[in-house]
Design a protein around this motif. Structure first.
Motif, PDB file in Angstrom:
ATOM      1  N   VAL A  92       0.837  -1.207   0.000  1.00  0.00           N
ATOM      2  CA  VAL A  92       0.000   0.000   0.000  1.00  0.00           C
ATOM      3  C   VAL A  92       0.871   1.255   0.000  1.00  0.00           C
ATOM      4  O   VAL A  92       0.590   2.231  -0.724  1.00  0.00           O
ATOM      5  N   ILE A  93       1.947   1.245   0.768  1.00  0.00           N
ATOM      6  CA  ILE A  93       2.822   2.419   0.821  1.00  0.00           C
ATOM      7  C   ILE A  93       3.519   2.638  -0.522  1.00  0.00           C
ATOM      8  O   ILE A  93       3.633   3.781  -1.005  1.00  0.00           O
ATOM      9  N   ILE A  94       3.942   1.554  -1.174  1.00  0.00           N
ATOM     10  CA  ILE A  94       4.608   1.694  -2.471  1.00  0.00           C
ATOM     11  C   ILE A  94       3.628   2.188  -3.536  1.00  0.00           C
ATOM     12  O   ILE A  94       3.982   3.024  -4.380  1.00  0.00           O
ATOM     13  N   VAL A  95       2.393   1.704  -3.506  1.00  0.00           N
ATOM     14  CA  VAL A  95       1.377   2.208  -4.443  1.00  0.00           C
ATOM     15  C   VAL A  95       1.130   3.697  -4.200  1.00  0.00           C
ATOM     16  O   VAL A  95       1.004   4.490  -5.139  1.00  0.00           O
ATOM     17  N   GLY A  96       1.097   4.100  -2.943  1.00  0.00           N
ATOM     18  CA  GLY A  96       0.944   5.526  -2.628  1.00  0.00           C
ATOM     19  C   GLY A  96       2.115   6.337  -3.146  1.00  0.00           C
ATOM     20  O   GLY A  96       1.945   7.468  -3.635  1.00  0.00           O
ATOM     21  N   ALA A  97       3.328   5.761  -3.080  1.00  0.00           N
ATOM     22  CA  ALA A  97       4.507   6.456  -3.612  1.00  0.00           C
ATOM     23  C   ALA A  97       4.415   6.588  -5.127  1.00  0.00           C
ATOM     24  O   ALA A  97       4.887   7.585  -5.700  1.00  0.00           O
ATOM     25  N   CYS A  98       3.806   5.604  -5.775  1.00  0.00           N
ATOM     26  CA  CYS A  98       3.629   5.705  -7.232  1.00  0.00           C
ATOM     27  C   CYS A  98       2.704   6.868  -7.592  1.00  0.00           C
ATOM     28  O   CYS A  98       2.902   7.551  -8.611  1.00  0.00           O
ATOM     29  N   LEU A 100       2.615   9.570  -5.892  1.00  0.00           N
ATOM     30  CA  LEU A 100       3.473  10.752  -5.751  1.00  0.00           C
ATOM     31  C   LEU A 100       4.281  10.981  -7.027  1.00  0.00           C
ATOM     32  O   LEU A 100       4.534  12.124  -7.409  1.00  0.00           O
ATOM     33  N   PHE A 101       4.738   9.894  -7.675  1.00  0.00           N
ATOM     34  CA  PHE A 101       5.420  10.026  -8.970  1.00  0.00           C
ATOM     35  C   PHE A 101       4.513  10.705  -9.985  1.00  0.00           C
ATOM     36  O   PHE A 101       4.931  11.590 -10.726  1.00  0.00           O
ATOM     37  N   MET A 102       3.254  10.272 -10.030  1.00  0.00           N
ATOM     38  CA  MET A 102       2.314  10.817 -11.017  1.00  0.00           C
ATOM     39  C   MET A 102       2.039  12.298 -10.755  1.00  0.00           C
ATOM     40  O   MET A 102       1.721  13.045 -11.692  1.00  0.00           O
ATOM     41  N   LYS A 108      10.210  12.706  -3.087  1.00  0.00           N
ATOM     42  CA  LYS A 108       9.472  12.149  -1.950  1.00  0.00           C
ATOM     43  C   LYS A 108       9.027  10.716  -2.258  1.00  0.00           C
ATOM     44  O   LYS A 108       8.999   9.859  -1.380  1.00  0.00           O
ATOM     45  N   ALA A 109       8.674  10.445  -3.531  1.00  0.00           N
ATOM     46  CA  ALA A 109       8.262   9.100  -3.922  1.00  0.00           C
ATOM     47  C   ALA A 109       9.409   8.109  -3.755  1.00  0.00           C
ATOM     48  O   ALA A 109       9.223   7.017  -3.202  1.00  0.00           O
ATOM     49  N   TRP A 110      10.614   8.475  -4.215  1.00  0.00           N
ATOM     50  CA  TRP A 110      11.760   7.579  -4.064  1.00  0.00           C
ATOM     51  C   TRP A 110      12.096   7.359  -2.589  1.00  0.00           C
ATOM     52  O   TRP A 110      12.429   6.239  -2.185  1.00  0.00           O
ATOM     53  N   GLY A 111      12.000   8.382  -1.787  1.00  0.00           N
ATOM     54  CA  GLY A 111      12.254   8.237  -0.348  1.00  0.00           C
ATOM     55  C   GLY A 111      11.244   7.314   0.316  1.00  0.00           C
ATOM     56  O   GLY A 111      11.597   6.467   1.152  1.00  0.00           O
ATOM     57  N   THR A 112       9.972   7.448  -0.082  1.00  0.00           N
ATOM     58  CA  THR A 112       8.923   6.599   0.476  1.00  0.00           C
ATOM     59  C   THR A 112       9.109   5.143   0.061  1.00  0.00           C
ATOM     60  O   THR A 112       8.973   4.226   0.872  1.00  0.00           O
ATOM     61  N   ILE A 113       9.446   4.922  -1.217  1.00  0.00           N
ATOM     62  CA  ILE A 113       9.679   3.557  -1.695  1.00  0.00           C
ATOM     63  C   ILE A 113      10.883   2.943  -0.987  1.00  0.00           C
ATOM     64  O   ILE A 113      10.858   1.772  -0.577  1.00  0.00           O
ATOM     65  N   THR A 114      11.934   3.717  -0.820  1.00  0.00           N
ATOM     66  CA  THR A 114      13.131   3.224  -0.136  1.00  0.00           C
ATOM     67  C   THR A 114      12.815   2.858   1.307  1.00  0.00           C
ATOM     68  O   THR A 114      13.208   1.781   1.792  1.00  0.00           O
ATOM     69  N   ASN A 115      12.111   3.722   1.996  1.00  0.00           N
ATOM     70  CA  ASN A 115      11.775   3.449   3.397  1.00  0.00           C
ATOM     71  C   ASN A 115      10.840   2.250   3.536  1.00  0.00           C
ATOM     72  O   ASN A 115      11.010   1.418   4.438  1.00  0.00           O
TER      73      ASN A 115
END
Length: 140
Positions: A92-98, A100-102, A108-115
């Motif tokens: 769910v967090i990675i989908v939310g980061a995607c 952010l990419f859009m 912030k998206a890369w930071g969220t995906i990394t975390n």
């Protein structure tokens, strides 16, 4: 109320309590004590041991192996729940980061995906880390 001063040793020994009880029950205690101790002094010991050896007990022996095992596995259900929930939560967090990419917020998206990825990996490895810590504790 009167303040009484005493050392820690006197407090731990409990002698201050005895003084109050002796004042209250002094004569009765002496009579009962004498009636009990005289036969005890005159009686022969039935099962007296000739030598008494002190057996050193470590914490492991005192608590017992089963108790230590139970304490070591207290958090296992919590760890199992965290391991089971880590994949859906990370997804769910990675989908939310995607999203952010859009929206154009790629940093912030890369930071969220990394975390999220790092958190998922650490939660999946946590049972192994706990087993290593348990083995180190058993070795000590």
């Amino acid at each position: 109320m009167k303040t009484q001063t005493m050392s820690v040793r006197e407090f731990m020994a409990g002698d201050y309590k005895k003084e109050k009880k002796q004042k209250r029950y002094g004569s009765i205690a002496r009579r009962v004590g004498a009636s009990i101790t005289v036969p005890m002094i005159l009686a022969k010991p039935a099962f007296a041991a000739t030598t008494v050896e002190a057996v050193p007990a470590t914490a492991k022996e005192w608590m017992g192996e089963q108790t230590l095992s139970a304490l070591a596995h207290v958090l296992d259900p919590v760890v199992d729940i965290l391991v089971a929930l880590s994949f859906p939560v990370a997804s769910v967090i990675i989908v939310g980061a995607c999203f952010l990419f859009m929206m154009g917020n790629s940093e912030k998206a890369w930071g969220t995906i990394t975390n999220a990825s790092l958190g998922y990996v650490l939660i999946q490895v946590s049972p192994l880390i706990l087993n290593v810590l348990k083995q180190v504790g058993n070795a000590v």
